[in-house]
Design a protein around this motif. Structure first.
Motif, mmCIF file in Angstrom:
data_model
loop_
_atom_site.group_PDB
_atom_site.id
_atom_site.type_symbol
_atom_site.label_atom_id
_atom_site.label_comp_id
_atom_site.label_asym_id
_atom_site.label_seq_id
_atom_site.Cartn_x
_atom_site.Cartn_y
_atom_site.Cartn_z
ATOM 1 N N GLY A 251 -7.775 29.616 -8.109
ATOM 2 C CA GLY A 251 -7.824 28.773 -9.143
ATOM 3 C C GLY A 251 -8.851 27.519 -8.398
ATOM 4 O O GLY A 251 -8.731 26.478 -9.099
ATOM 5 N N MET A 254 -11.572 26.494 -10.784
ATOM 6 C CA MET A 254 -10.839 25.935 -12.285
ATOM 7 C C MET A 254 -10.756 24.399 -11.788
ATOM 8 O O MET A 254 -11.095 23.796 -12.798
ATOM 9 N N LEU A 315 0.782 25.282 -8.047
ATOM 10 C CA LEU A 315 0.478 25.838 -9.647
ATOM 11 C C LEU A 315 1.574 26.105 -10.336
ATOM 12 O O LEU A 315 1.439 25.760 -11.548
ATOM 13 N N ILE A 385 -14.305 33.959 -14.349
ATOM 14 C CA ILE A 385 -13.375 32.819 -14.175
ATOM 15 C C ILE A 385 -13.906 31.746 -15.196
ATOM 16 O O ILE A 385 -13.224 31.284 -16.129
ATOM 17 N N LEU A 389 -12.233 30.492 -18.783
ATOM 18 C CA LEU A 389 -10.962 29.865 -18.343
ATOM 19 C C LEU A 389 -10.791 28.895 -19.564
ATOM 20 O O LEU A 389 -9.512 28.778 -19.906
ATOM 21 N N THR A 401 -1.700 28.813 -17.980
ATOM 22 C CA THR A 401 -2.954 29.378 -17.354
ATOM 23 C C THR A 401 -2.795 28.893 -15.881
ATOM 24 O O THR A 401 -2.960 29.749 -15.107
ATOM 25 N N PHE A 402 -2.147 27.827 -15.458
ATOM 26 C CA PHE A 402 -1.713 27.349 -14.237
ATOM 27 C C PHE A 402 -0.712 28.408 -13.768
ATOM 28 O O PHE A 402 -0.969 28.883 -12.438
ATOM 29 N N TYR A 405 -2.544 31.490 -12.679
ATOM 30 C CA TYR A 405 -3.382 31.591 -11.343
ATOM 31 C C TYR A 405 -2.422 31.498 -10.096
ATOM 32 O O TYR A 405 -2.758 32.153 -8.841
#
Length: 449
Positions: A251, A254, A315, A385, A389, A401-402, A405
């Motif tokens: 991540g 991201m 996360l 990614i 994303l 989404t967090f 990851y």
């Protein structure tokens, strides 16, 4: 000067990939684009990096490290200037593909060039200049973005200055003595060594060692890209490429590319979002320095396995803030603290391993091809990614989404726990010997140095 060239290329890597984070806010306003184009613009540099890593692996074999880095320097200038002058998102994306070629080529060639010219007792710290400079580049990029007073064209175009400096420095430097010996130019190899050793030093012994290594490499039955397909080499390729993939699935990109966009989309002001990115850039650099200071004492495998759970937990907590609608002004300090905690665990752990293992995990005769395959895996995952994303966030939500990851970090922990041996304290010859005997599991390396 050799290490400075490597540091400049690392700085350009960090700067050119990091500057898009803040610039995207201005670019989307100027061109009137949505998340789809934002993803393409951010990801285009990564598409070029995959091409650059693979192409420059072959160029450095055919033309030498020096000529390859000269080409990289020119491409850095052209890509930076082209992106700064782009009149629309299509040409901006194409210019960033060109820029990505230089980024991928630099990551593939510069550390090798330094390693092959540096005296053995200084090799580690000089090669690490590249890793540290990446963090410096990211930090500079976030500071410029947070100022909000620098136009995105100027901030992107500013990279032409260090790019030109890198090119000019390379004109004065010798080629790799190892490549020169391999090319049958031993007299030039001796001159190259004499230029980077104390005046009056006898380089005959070092030149003899280089000759032996080159002879061993050229006579090896397992070599190059074909050698990577050999059954006994496969465990190293699986660990190396798997590690490269999970450095990106952690991540980190991201957060580096999209943290201002994610935060502003969830009600944060531009100023706060950009200031958070500076804090994240500073955290990246500081924890990288701490990680580099302790990695040989703690161990590569142990440090990675200790930090991955912290990244996953960060996360999970971060995702919970957004899923439960606790992402308002009152929770801003907690969200920022959680982001910084994630960055610390990731940058000081698994991020250190992506480039480091490529130089030590593969047999000598396949090392260049293995490092290129690992770089391509890293950049390719990064590309996927970055391209997906914002679409994933639009589809399933920011918090979810967090959590996704976080699951990738858990999967990375399981993979590395089962597959990655502890390489710290082992010589390259010991690693290759264990690999050739089919003893390349964590248990095979446990308890002995």
């Amino acid at each position: 000067m050799v290490a400075l060239v490597s540091a400049i290329s690392g700085l350009l890597y960090g700067y050119d990939t990091g500057i898009i984070s803040g610039a995207l806010l201005q670019i989307s306003d100027e061109f009137g684009i949505g998340s789809g184009w934002e993803q393409v613009i951010a990801a285009s540099i990564l598409a070029g990096a995959v091409i650059g890593a693979l192409a420059c692996s072959r160029l450095s074999q055919r033309l030498g490290r020096r000529k390859t880095l000269l080409i990289v320097g020119v491409v850095f200038v052209l890509g930076s200037a082209g992106a700064a002058l782009a009149p629309n998102p299509v040409l901006l994306s194409l210019a960033r593909v060109v820029l990505g070629f230089a980024v991928g080529g630099a990551t593939q060639t510069a550390p090798t060039y330094v390693a092959e010219l540096a005296p053995s007792k200084y090799r580690g710290r000089l090669v690490l200049f590249f890793q540290i400079a990446i963090g410096v580049g990211i930090l500079i990029a976030t500071i410029i973005g947070a100022s909000e007073s620098v136009d995105w064209r100027i901030s992107i175009g500013a990279a032409t200055v260090p790019s030109a400096l890198m090119f000019l420095l390379m004109l004065r430097l010798p080629d790799s003595p190892r490549w020169l010996v391999k090319a049958g130019r031993e007299d030039e190899a001796r001159q190259a060594l004499e230029r980077v050793r104390p005046k009056g030093s006898d380089v005959s012994g070092e030149l003899h060692d280089i000759n032996e290594l080159v002879e061993a490499e050229t006579s090896a039955s397992t070599s190059g890209w074909r050698g990577l397909r050999e059954r006994w080499v496969r465990p190293a390729l699986i660990v190396g490429c798997g590690l490269a993939v999970f450095t990106q699935l952690s991540g980190i990109e991201m957060i580096v590319y999209y943290s201002p966009t994610i935060l502003t989309d969830n009600g944060f002001s531009n100023t706060v979002a950009l200031r958070v990115s500076v804090g994240l850039g500073a955290t990246y650099l500081i924890t990288q320095l701490i990680g580099l200071a302790i990695i040989d004492r703690v161990g590569r495998r142990r440090l990675t396995l200790l930090t991955l759970p912290g990244a996953a937990l960060s996360l999970i907590v971060l995702g919970t803030f957004f899923v439960t609608d606790h992402a308002g002004k009152a929770q801003v300090p907690y969200i920022i603290a959680t982001l910084i905690a994630f960055m610390a665990f990731t940058a000081g752990g698994i991020q250190l391993m992506g480039w480091l293992t490529g130089s030590e995990i593969y047999p000598l005769a396949t090392r260049e091809a293995g490092a290129a395959a690992q770089s391509a895996s890293l950049w390719g995952t990064n590309l996927l990614i970055t391209l997906s994303l914002l679409t994933i966030i639009d589809t399933i939500g920011t918090g979810q989404t967090f959590w996704l990851y976080a699951a990738f970090n858990v999967a990375g922990f399981v993979f590395l726990y089962r597959k990655m041996p502890e390489l710290t304290g082992r010589s390259l010859e010991q690693i290759e010997n264990r690999l050739s005997k089919g003893k390349f599991t964590p248990a095979d390396f446990a308890g002995t140095r």
